[in-house]
Design an enzyme around this catalytic site. Structure first.
Site, PDB file in Angstrom:
ATOM      1  N   ASP A 165     -19.703   2.780  76.381  1.00 43.17           N
ATOM      2  CA  ASP A 165     -18.980   1.982  77.369  1.00 43.17           C
ATOM      3  C   ASP A 165     -19.484   2.288  78.775  1.00 43.17           C
ATOM      4  OD1 ASP A 165     -17.981   4.574  77.376  1.00 43.17           O
ATOM      5  OD2 ASP A 165     -15.959   4.014  76.772  1.00 43.17           O
TER       6      ASP A 165
ATOM      7  N   ASN B  44      -3.999   8.241  74.960  1.00 43.91           N
ATOM      8  CA  ASN B  44      -3.264   7.071  74.443  1.00 43.91           C
ATOM      9  C   ASN B  44      -3.878   6.542  73.137  1.00 43.91           C
ATOM     10  OD1 ASN B  44      -5.615   5.844  75.261  1.00 43.91           O
ATOM     11  ND2 ASN B  44      -4.652   4.416  76.694  1.00 43.91           N
TER      12      ASN B  44
ATOM     13  N   HIS C 116      -7.083   5.683  72.695  1.00 43.32           N
ATOM     14  CA  HIS C 116      -8.233   4.772  72.805  1.00 43.32           C
ATOM     15  C   HIS C 116      -9.494   5.417  72.210  1.00 43.32           C
ATOM     16  CE1 HIS C 116      -9.563   6.086  77.165  1.00 43.32           C
ATOM     17  NE2 HIS C 116     -10.029   6.907  76.268  1.00 43.32           N
TER      18      HIS C 116
ATOM     19  N   GLU D 135      -8.337  -0.014  74.414  1.00 34.89           N
ATOM     20  CA  GLU D 135      -7.028   0.511  74.785  1.00 34.89           C
ATOM     21  C   GLU D 135      -5.966   0.015  73.794  1.00 34.89           C
ATOM     22  OE1 GLU D 135      -7.085   2.754  76.841  1.00 34.89           O
ATOM     23  OE2 GLU D 135      -8.187   2.320  78.692  1.00 34.89           O
TER      24      GLU D 135
END
Ligand code: PGA
Length: 239
Positions: free
Chosen positions: A63, A132, A134, A139
């Site tokens: 990414d 979280n 991801h 996400e």
């Protein structure tokens, strides 16, 4: 899924050993790399003793931020150059990071996917995990069949990553990221997590249930995942 709980200091060496053996003995020719704090010690251990034949390996990063240039020290271009390309002595032409400065994200993401396919697919993908849940910048809520695309960063992620920037306002709001579907096509996956902040996400990634609310839980659908954890990241496991 194989889970190994190690001293935090041993994770880098163990991850590097898995990658080194893969390159020297198991024919790994395409390596997927993650940036972030957790995989850093793996790259340092690899650089201390580079695998034979590493110069033939193609590298694809997961990414990149949108809105900061590739020369920004916090860009993933810069991180990959600093932690992987230069210390391992790789030819920069064999290392591909998504271009966060593109004016045509759709074309850039499609080209990136085509380059992975032309290289024969990713043999081993290194992954971190967000607090979280991801993976890459997929996400919570991301589609499990998603492909490489422009996406928005979760506020949790922006806050988590603010430690790398001067302030929260400096953290980009968008990114280009491989999709969950793209990541799951890698032949092998090596997931690395350290610290108590990852314990909740790690528990669901390993024990389920699969859920769009926790993107890493889709790793349960993959047949060949190794997870390296320190005791804190493993602290919420119940089995
Ligand atoms: P890390 O997080 O920087 O703690 O390794 C990885 C991630 O958010 O994907």
């Amino acid at each position: 899924m194989r889970v190994e709980v190690l001293d935090a200091a041993a994770i880098g060496g163990r991850g590097a050993t898995i990658i080194r053996e893969g390159i020297e003995s198991s024919g790994i020719r395409v390596l997927g790399v993650a940036t972030g704090g957790s995989p850093g010690p793996i790259y340092a251990a690899l650089a201390a003793s580079p695998p034979r034949g590493v110069g033939r390996v193609r590298v694809f990063a997961l990414d990149e931020y949108v809105g900061i240039g590739s020369s920004h020290p916090r860009s993933y271009h810069a991180a990959v150059r600093r932690e992987i390309t230069e210390p391992l002595g790789l030819d920069p032409a064999s290392v591909r990071v998504l271009d966060g400065e593109t004016t045509d994200a759709g074309a850039e993401c499609a080209a990136f996917e085509a380059e992975i396919a032309a290289a024969g697919g990713v043999d081993l993908q290194i992954l971190g995990i967000g607090s979280n849940g991801h993976i890459a910048f997929n996400e919570p809520g991301a589609d499990p069949s998603s492909r490489t695309r422009r996406a928005r960063l979760d506020e949790t992620t922006r806050r988590d990553n603010a430690r790398f920037f001067h302030s929260l306002d400096d953290v980009p709001t968008h990114c280009l990221t491989q999709g969950i579907g793209t990541i799951l096509e890698a032949r092998r996956i090596l997931l690395v997590a350290r610290g108590a902040a990852k314990a909740h996400a790690i528990r669901q990634a390993i024990e389920g249930p699969r859920s769009r609310a926790l993107p890493a839980s889709w790793l349960l659908d993959h047949p060949d995942v190794t997870v390296l954890l320190d005791a804190e990241a493993a602290s919420a496991l119940t089995r």
